[in-house]
Write a protein that holds these residues in place. Structure first.
Motif, PDB file in Angstrom:
ATOM      1  N   GLY A  40       0.792  -1.229   0.000  1.00  0.00           N
ATOM      2  CA  GLY A  40       0.000   0.000   0.000  1.00  0.00           C
ATOM      3  C   GLY A  40       0.822   1.276   0.000  1.00  0.00           C
ATOM      4  N   GLY A  41       2.132   1.152   0.220  1.00  0.00           N
ATOM      5  CA  GLY A  41       3.022   2.312   0.130  1.00  0.00           C
ATOM      6  C   GLY A  41       2.568   3.477   0.993  1.00  0.00           C
ATOM      7  N   GLN A  42       2.751   4.686   0.437  1.00  0.00           N
ATOM      8  CA  GLN A  42       2.420   5.894   1.204  1.00  0.00           C
ATOM      9  C   GLN A  42       0.935   5.924   1.580  1.00  0.00           C
ATOM     10  OE1 GLN A  42       3.932   9.558  -0.758  1.00  0.00           O
ATOM     11  NE2 GLN A  42       5.134   8.152  -2.009  1.00  0.00           N
ATOM     12  N   ALA A  43       0.089   5.408   0.674  1.00  0.00           N
ATOM     13  CA  ALA A  43      -1.356   5.483   0.909  1.00  0.00           C
ATOM     14  C   ALA A  43      -1.733   4.756   2.209  1.00  0.00           C
ATOM     15  CB  ALA A  43      -2.103   4.889  -0.278  1.00  0.00           C
ATOM     16  N   ASN A  44      -1.183   3.570   2.405  1.00  0.00           N
ATOM     17  CA  ASN A  44      -1.522   2.811   3.619  1.00  0.00           C
ATOM     18  C   ASN A  44      -0.737   3.290   4.829  1.00  0.00           C
ATOM     19  OD1 ASN A  44      -3.552   1.014   3.633  1.00  0.00           O
ATOM     20  ND2 ASN A  44      -2.294  -0.799   3.284  1.00  0.00           N
ATOM     21  N   ALA A  45       0.533   3.674   4.594  1.00  0.00           N
ATOM     22  CA  ALA A  45       1.396   4.001   5.730  1.00  0.00           C
ATOM     23  C   ALA A  45       1.188   5.434   6.216  1.00  0.00           C
ATOM     24  CB  ALA A  45       2.860   3.786   5.350  1.00  0.00           C
ATOM     25  N   LEU A  46       0.960   6.362   5.291  1.00  0.00           N
ATOM     26  CA  LEU A  46       0.952   7.774   5.693  1.00  0.00           C
ATOM     27  C   LEU A  46      -0.435   8.404   5.767  1.00  0.00           C
ATOM     28  CD1 LEU A  46       4.013   9.099   3.634  1.00  0.00           C
ATOM     29  CD2 LEU A  46       3.990   8.110   5.915  1.00  0.00           C
ATOM     30  N   PHE A  47      -1.358   7.966   4.895  1.00  0.00           N
ATOM     31  CA  PHE A  47      -2.672   8.644   4.933  1.00  0.00           C
ATOM     32  C   PHE A  47      -3.819   7.674   4.670  1.00  0.00           C
ATOM     33  CE2 PHE A  47      -0.760   9.171   0.771  1.00  0.00           C
ATOM     34  CZ  PHE A  47      -1.778   8.997  -0.154  1.00  0.00           C
ATOM     35  N   PRO A  48      -3.906   6.589   5.466  1.00  0.00           N
ATOM     36  CA  PRO A  48      -4.923   5.560   5.178  1.00  0.00           C
ATOM     37  C   PRO A  48      -6.357   6.086   5.210  1.00  0.00           C
ATOM     38  CG  PRO A  48      -3.942   5.241   7.374  1.00  0.00           C
ATOM     39  CD  PRO A  48      -3.121   6.269   6.673  1.00  0.00           C
ATOM     40  N   GLU A  49      -6.635   7.076   6.046  1.00  0.00           N
ATOM     41  CA  GLU A  49      -8.017   7.539   6.211  1.00  0.00           C
ATOM     42  C   GLU A  49      -8.358   8.709   5.300  1.00  0.00           C
ATOM     43  OE1 GLU A  49     -10.460   6.296   7.784  1.00  0.00           O
ATOM     44  OE2 GLU A  49      -9.467   4.759   8.973  1.00  0.00           O
ATOM     45  N   LYS A  50      -7.359   9.223   4.568  1.00  0.00           N
ATOM     46  CA  LYS A  50      -7.632  10.397   3.738  1.00  0.00           C
ATOM     47  C   LYS A  50      -8.448   9.988   2.508  1.00  0.00           C
ATOM     48  CE  LYS A  50      -4.765  12.701   0.832  1.00  0.00           C
ATOM     49  NZ  LYS A  50      -5.350  13.611  -0.137  1.00  0.00           N
ATOM     50  N   GLU A  51      -9.375  10.857   2.121  1.00  0.00           N
ATOM     51  CA  GLU A  51     -10.136  10.599   0.904  1.00  0.00           C
ATOM     52  C   GLU A  51      -9.282  11.011  -0.287  1.00  0.00           C
ATOM     53  OE1 GLU A  51     -13.028   9.193   0.948  1.00  0.00           O
ATOM     54  OE2 GLU A  51     -14.082   9.745   2.788  1.00  0.00           O
ATOM     55  N   ILE A  52      -9.342  10.226  -1.346  1.00  0.00           N
ATOM     56  CA  ILE A  52      -8.655  10.565  -2.601  1.00  0.00           C
ATOM     57  C   ILE A  52      -9.744  10.884  -3.631  1.00  0.00           C
ATOM     58  CG2 ILE A  52      -7.131   9.681  -4.413  1.00  0.00           C
ATOM     59  CD1 ILE A  52      -5.849   7.890  -2.337  1.00  0.00           C
ATOM     60  N   TYR A  53      -9.578  12.020  -4.314  1.00  0.00           N
ATOM     61  CA  TYR A  53     -10.615  12.482  -5.236  1.00  0.00           C
ATOM     62  C   TYR A  53     -10.149  12.502  -6.686  1.00  0.00           C
ATOM     63  CZ  TYR A  53     -12.839  14.308  -0.987  1.00  0.00           C
ATOM     64  OH  TYR A  53     -13.418  14.416   0.256  1.00  0.00           O
ATOM     65  N   ASP A  54      -8.878  12.135  -6.915  1.00  0.00           N
ATOM     66  CA  ASP A  54      -8.362  12.336  -8.271  1.00  0.00           C
ATOM     67  C   ASP A  54      -7.950  11.048  -8.973  1.00  0.00           C
ATOM     68  OD1 ASP A  54      -6.302  12.034  -6.495  1.00  0.00           O
ATOM     69  OD2 ASP A  54      -5.251  13.896  -6.995  1.00  0.00           O
TER      70      ASP A  54
END
Ligand SMILES: Cc1cc2nc3c(=O)[nH]c(=O)nc-3n(C[C@H](O)[C@H](O)[C@H](O)COP(=O)(O)OP(=O)(O)OC[C@H]3O[C@@H](n4cnc5c(N)ncnc54)[C@H](O)[C@@H]3O)c2cc1C
Length: 327
Positions: A40-54
């Motif tokens: 999961g790289g940065q997505a899982n390690a650094l911002f798992p709960e952040k919404e991605i819109y793009d």
């Protein structure tokens, strides 16, 4: 006999995962090598709960959900994923194949696609607070590999971000007791999760720092220091789970004889590096106009896979559309 993969993908971030999926669709024999015990790289390690819109076609999605969907997508082919394995070097062999050396031995491939993002991640560790031997039996840990390991235990979670809050809530269901300590009164986690935490049975101790962790019989004795005071509290726990974020390290990359611009790998429009049969994608690369976005990395993956397969199997015609593969 040594197994020779068609493609080894270094890095299991969102771009590495999609590269493996696309390569699998093209019938390539692939494996992903990931230095962390999770993909999961940065997505899982650094911002798992952040919404991605793009991401095209997805109005919004939480980062950790995106990774779960990518894993679901990969289920179809189930390529090997070698976790907790860090690539040290990529060496050309006399037979034209590549030898990939890791902390868990060597692997061979016809080509390699580097998807290491900003470098290998490691949890931000606490220095001088505990004897590292306490990590050996899992009494002090930075990851939850298996919730069952915490069953009926008294667990202390240290940290104030999304991961710490999420793990405290998840552990509440299996552990005997959960205490969370954070150096600030406010948690940085998602508001709804923080509210859940405050409504839960998890004991919250703020603002405290971990001062000293020592073994005491089968337990840990955890000395906590109240921030900006001389007050100490000593709490007993069976396990300590530390969530102080991650640090990335791109030093290894410098040994891989690649043309770099800063800490990024220079690639051309076919995702080729300066080394034969070594391609790169995602946040790891640079070229004029490059953007460090997941959507951009997803677009680079099919280019790299197609270039790699055309190089290692020049006689094969590479189909363009997925329908021609599934029909
Ligand atoms: C706070 C934040 C918010 C963001 N928000 C968005 C957003 O909304 N939309 C968007 O598109 N992008 C966003 N990004 C950027 C996005 O996270 C990156 O573009 C994306 O993660 C790049 O994916 P990647 O797979 O190339 O690299 P990474 O996600 O960095 O993954 C690389 C993987 O390689 C592994 N690795 C590294 N070195 C080695 C090695 N030697 N051996 C084995 N494994 C190794 C690492 O452990 C890591 O898991 C955001 C980034 C941050 C920090």
């Amino acid at each position: 006999m040594t197994h020779i993969y068609d493609l080894l993908i270094i890095g299991g971030g969102p771009v590495g995962l999609f590269t493996a999926y696309f390569a699998s669709m093209r019938n390539a024999d692939v494996a992903i090598i990931e230095s962390l015990p999770q993909v999961g790289g940065q997505a899982n390690a650094l911002f798992p709960e952040k919404e991605i819109y793009d991401i095209g076609g997805i109005p919004k999605i939480k980062a950790k959900q995106l990774i779960q969907q990518q894993l679901a997508q990969l289920e179809l082919f189930q390529p090997e994923i070698k976790l907790s394995t860090t690539v040290d070097n990529i060496i050309e062999q006399a037979d034209g194949n590549l030898l990939v050396t890791t902390n868990h031995g060597e692997l061979q491939a016809k080509a390699v696609i580097i998807a290491i993002g900003t470098g290998s991640f490691a949890p931000r560790k606490l220095n001088n607070v505990y004897d590292p031997a306490l990590e050996d039996n899992g009494q002090v840990t930075y990851f939850v590999k298996n919730l069952a390991d915490f069953a009926d235990q008294n667990v202390m979670v240290a940290g104030g971000g999304d991961s710490a809050v999420d793990w405290a809530l998840a552990l509440e269901n299996v552990a005997q007791s959960v205490t969370i300590i954070h150096r600030r009164d406010q948690f940085r986690g998602l508001e709804s999760s923080v509210q859940k935490l405050r409504d839960s049975t998890v004991k919250i101790m703020t603002p405290y720092l971990l001062n000293q962790v020592t073994p005491a019989a089968d337990q840990l004795q955890i000395d906590l220091k109240k921030v900006k005071t001389d007050d100490h509290q000593v709490v007993a726990a069976d396990k300590l789970l530390i969530n102080y974020g991650f640090v990335s390290d791109s030093r290894l990359l410098r040994q891989w004889q690649l043309d770099l611009a800063g800490s990024k790998i220079k690639v051309n429009t076919k995702m080729e590096t300066n080394r034969p049969k070594v391609y790169a994608v995602g946040d790891a690369v640079t070229y004029p106009g490059k953007l460090d976005l997941i959507a951009v990395g997803y677009a680079e993956a099919p280019i790299a896979v197609t270039t790699a397969l055309q190089t290692i199997y020049p006689e094969k015609i590479q189909p363009l559309h997925s329908t021609s593969l599934f029909n």
